[in-house]
Scaffold this motif. Structure first.
Motif, mmCIF file in Angstrom:
data_model
loop_
_atom_site.group_PDB
_atom_site.id
_atom_site.type_symbol
_atom_site.label_atom_id
_atom_site.label_comp_id
_atom_site.label_asym_id
_atom_site.label_seq_id
_atom_site.Cartn_x
_atom_site.Cartn_y
_atom_site.Cartn_z
ATOM 1 N N UNK A 189 -12.794 -8.171 11.832
ATOM 2 C CA UNK A 189 -12.603 -8.592 13.218
ATOM 3 C C UNK A 189 -11.809 -7.545 14.003
ATOM 4 N N UNK A 190 -11.821 -6.301 13.480
ATOM 5 C CA UNK A 190 -11.199 -5.161 14.184
ATOM 6 C C UNK A 190 -9.701 -5.340 14.399
ATOM 7 N N UNK A 191 -9.029 -5.952 13.443
ATOM 8 C CA UNK A 191 -7.599 -6.177 13.563
ATOM 9 C C UNK A 191 -6.854 -5.504 12.413
ATOM 10 N N UNK A 192 -5.544 -5.229 12.657
ATOM 11 C CA UNK A 192 -4.670 -4.736 11.596
ATOM 12 C C UNK A 192 -4.341 -5.884 10.657
ATOM 13 N N UNK A 193 -4.064 -5.601 9.395
ATOM 14 C CA UNK A 193 -3.913 -4.276 8.782
ATOM 15 C C UNK A 193 -5.208 -3.646 8.279
ATOM 16 N N UNK A 194 -6.302 -4.424 8.283
ATOM 17 C CA UNK A 194 -7.558 -3.853 7.784
ATOM 18 C C UNK A 194 -8.054 -2.706 8.633
ATOM 19 N N UNK A 195 -7.890 -2.818 9.948
ATOM 20 C CA UNK A 195 -8.140 -1.700 10.869
ATOM 21 C C UNK A 195 -6.779 -1.233 11.370
ATOM 22 N N UNK B 169 -8.724 7.136 5.255
ATOM 23 C CA UNK B 169 -8.808 6.485 3.943
ATOM 24 C C UNK B 169 -7.742 7.037 3.003
ATOM 25 N N UNK B 170 -7.606 8.361 2.989
ATOM 26 C CA UNK B 170 -6.586 9.012 2.147
ATOM 27 C C UNK B 170 -5.185 8.529 2.511
ATOM 28 N N UNK B 171 -4.908 8.447 3.821
ATOM 29 C CA UNK B 171 -3.578 8.062 4.285
ATOM 30 C C UNK B 171 -3.258 6.626 3.883
ATOM 31 N N UNK B 172 -4.232 5.709 4.065
ATOM 32 C CA UNK B 172 -3.986 4.312 3.717
ATOM 33 C C UNK B 172 -3.840 4.132 2.209
ATOM 34 N N UNK B 173 -4.599 4.885 1.433
ATOM 35 C CA UNK B 173 -4.447 4.802 -0.019
ATOM 36 C C UNK B 173 -3.052 5.243 -0.454
ATOM 37 N N UNK B 174 -2.535 6.259 0.235
ATOM 38 C CA UNK B 174 -1.147 6.673 -0.055
ATOM 39 C C UNK B 174 -0.174 5.545 0.255
ATOM 40 N N UNK B 175 -0.355 4.890 1.406
ATOM 41 C CA UNK B 175 0.555 3.815 1.802
ATOM 42 C C UNK B 175 0.515 2.651 0.819
ATOM 43 N N UNK B 176 -0.652 2.356 0.278
ATOM 44 C CA UNK B 176 -0.779 1.253 -0.677
ATOM 45 C C UNK B 176 -0.316 1.627 -2.074
ATOM 46 N N UNK B 177 -0.053 2.896 -2.296
ATOM 47 C CA UNK B 177 0.214 3.344 -3.647
ATOM 48 C C UNK B 177 -1.039 3.353 -4.483
ATOM 49 N N UNK C 204 -6.103 -9.705 2.895
ATOM 50 C CA UNK C 204 -5.873 -9.620 4.341
ATOM 51 C C UNK C 204 -6.493 -8.350 4.920
ATOM 52 N N UNK C 205 -6.385 -7.234 4.193
ATOM 53 C CA UNK C 205 -7.029 -6.001 4.638
ATOM 54 C C UNK C 205 -8.525 -6.222 4.841
ATOM 55 N N UNK C 206 -9.134 -6.858 3.851
ATOM 56 C CA UNK C 206 -10.584 -7.049 3.879
ATOM 57 C C UNK C 206 -10.993 -7.986 5.007
ATOM 58 N N UNK C 207 -10.273 -9.053 5.208
ATOM 59 C CA UNK C 207 -10.659 -10.034 6.223
ATOM 60 C C UNK C 207 -10.407 -9.531 7.635
ATOM 61 N N UNK C 208 -9.282 -8.861 7.859
ATOM 62 C CA UNK C 208 -8.955 -8.424 9.218
ATOM 63 C C UNK C 208 -9.808 -7.249 9.677
ATOM 64 N N UNK C 209 -10.261 -6.426 8.753
ATOM 65 C CA UNK C 209 -11.093 -5.288 9.182
ATOM 66 C C UNK C 209 -12.406 -5.771 9.790
#
Length: 495
Positions: free
Chosen positions: A194-200, A172-180, A187-192
């Motif tokens: 179904x176990x797909x990137x970028x949400x997962x 979670x920390x790492x992804x928050x850094x990437x998003x600024x 897209x993050x919310x929808x793909x997570x």
């Protein structure tokens, strides 16, 4: 009252008992200075053969209800603890063992006061309805021994769920850094879901050969100690780096060990670069200060300092797994304190001797939304009551200093036995009483463990052919000498 949490002292009448009178060459050991004894304890008492008939019957009965395959019936497997001692175990036959395997837990009791009854009889869902006194109890217990630079702690139930949620916190920390630190995209919310990137996302945790971090799914991907833990279970494609294989005694192999650690650090950095290039960057590094389950493998403070710098350089969170090493057995509350660093880690996980599970963490690894780090119980506040009392005893009786003294006596004794039995023993090593020694082969190790058991001493194995020593914090130097005599008798039978 707190003194009942940890047993006081052993009586020195041990040497007169039958279990010490077996024939064989005796280890020449000077008795340590005797202290005043507050109650009598006459040592291991072997009432039956092992396993005894009562234990066999109880083991069979339990096996008809749940999985009892991990039990060792030859160890008299069903335990009835009738003592507040953390160094003895009372078994179903009335047998009393002297245990040198107390890393896994404290056996402690607490005389309840009226003000504590609510905590002892109720188990709240801590994530949503913590009790009123929970912040104060955390301050009295876990936060009173928090690692350097950490003022936050997240309680959990066990070591595996502590590490599992620590991994989640790093991701979670790492992804928050990437998003600024922006909000997740649609897209993050929808793909997570179904176990797909970028949400997962395709992220990884780097671990080390020989490490052990638990048996749940994420933890298994970072566990590399024994095949039985991992066989038939799918795993994540996560990287593994080499852990140094030091030569002993350390003072005789300074140059060789420095080269080995430098090689491992170089390979670790290469692995991080490689995984980033393949699109699966390393979000966090997890490592034990001493690889316990994997064979009591040590590395120098310089190695861990170098690893910490690599984590900073590549933007990885640095997670120190102290589930087995935390709690004082190395002579400090946390084994990583021996590194001498002001900023040793971003996350430190714990369990076992700390009675409750959980992890300390820096502010930036705090979950940013509710339910991201969550389960029903998130620990048990009654364990914080017990831990606070245990810590009081450790401080009042200076038990960490005791561990340092008795650990030195134990390691020196293992060095002596290693010189006496070079065909059987090698690579004695340890920090405090967190010690181990290698046996010439696995069959001999198993035979030594059984013969020690028959003399009333429970030892444990680790790695391919090591025996690990985990005496309680209250062990004195004279207890070490008594043990060394017993251990010598066992070794003499294999000479």
């Amino acid at each position: 009252m707190a003194s009942s949490l940890i047993s006081r002292r052993f009586a020195l009448s041990l040497q007169t008992n039958l279990w010490l009178s077996a024939p064989g060459c005796r280890y020449v050991s000077k008795a340590a200075p005797k202290t005043q004894l507050e109650y009598d304890y006459d040592g291991p008492s072997m009432k039956t053969s092992v396993p005894g008939p009562r234990s066999q019957a109880l083991t069979k009965q339990l096996g008809e209800i749940q999985n009892n395959l991990p039990f060792k019936p030859e160890m008299d497997s069903v335990t009835l603890v009738r003592s507040t001692s953390s160094v003895t175990m009372r078994r179903a036959e009335g047998t009393t063992w002297w245990t040198w395997t107390t890393t896994a837990c404290w056996m402690s009791t607490l005389r309840s006061r009226p003000s504590q009854l609510s905590t002892l009889v109720n188990r709240p869902a801590l994530g949503i309805l913590p009790p009123e006194n929970f912040p104060d109890k955390l301050t009295e217990s876990l936060l009173s021994v928090s690692p350097s630079g950490m003022t936050r702690v997240q309680t959990m139930a066990c070591g595996s769920c502590s590490n599992e949620n620590a991994y989640k916190a790093m991701f979670i920390w790492y992804r928050n850094k990437e998003r600024g630190h922006n909000m997740p995209s649609d897209e993050d919310v929808s793909t997570c879901m179904i176990n797909k990137a970028p949400g997962c996302p395709d992220l990884s945790i780097l671990s080390f050969n020989g490490g052990f971090h638990g048996r749940t799914m994420g933890c298994l991907a970072t566990t590399h100690s024994k095949a039985i833990h991992k066989l038939d279970v799918p795993s994540f494609d996560w990287p593994m780096a080499p852990f140094p294989r030091l030569q002993y005694p350390l003072e005789e192999f300074t140059r060789e060990n420095a080269q080995e650690e430098a090689r491992c650090l170089e390979e670790t950095e290469d692995v991080i670069v490689k995984w980033r290039q393949k699109g699966n960057p390393v979000a966090g590094i997890v490592i034990e200060p001493i690889q316990a389950e994997g064979g009591d493998n040590h590395a120098s403070p310089d190695f861990f300092k170098g690893l910490r710098n690599i984590a900073r350089k590549h933007g990885c969170a640095f997670h120190v797994d102290e589930v087995q090493t935390g709690g004082g057995a190395t002579g400090k509350y946390w084994a990583h304190e021996h590194w001498g660093m002001d900023d040793p880690a971003d996350i430190v996980s714990f369990s076992k001797k700390l009675l409750t599970g959980g992890y300390y963490h820096k502010d930036e690894l705090q979950a940013d939304k509710p339910y991201r780090i969550f389960n029903t119980w998130m620990g048990d506040p009654s364990k914080n009551l017990l831990l606070a009392e245990v810590l009081n005893v450790i401080r009042r009786e200076n038990l960490l200093e005791e561990v340092t003294r008795s650990g030195k006596a134990l390691l020196n004794g293992l060095y002596d036995l290693q010189a006496q039995y070079p065909g059987i023993l090698s690579r004695a090593r340890g920090q405090g009483t967190f010690c181990a020694i290698d046996i010439c082969d696995d069959a001999t190790r198993n035979s030594i463990l059984l013969k020690a058991r028959d003399k009333g001493v429970l030892l444990g194995g680790c790695g391919d052919r090591s025996i690990r020593f985990r005496p309680a914090l209250i062990f004195k130097e004279y207890h070490v000498h008594i043990f060394l005599n017993i251990f010598n008798d066992v070794l003499a039978e294999h000479k």
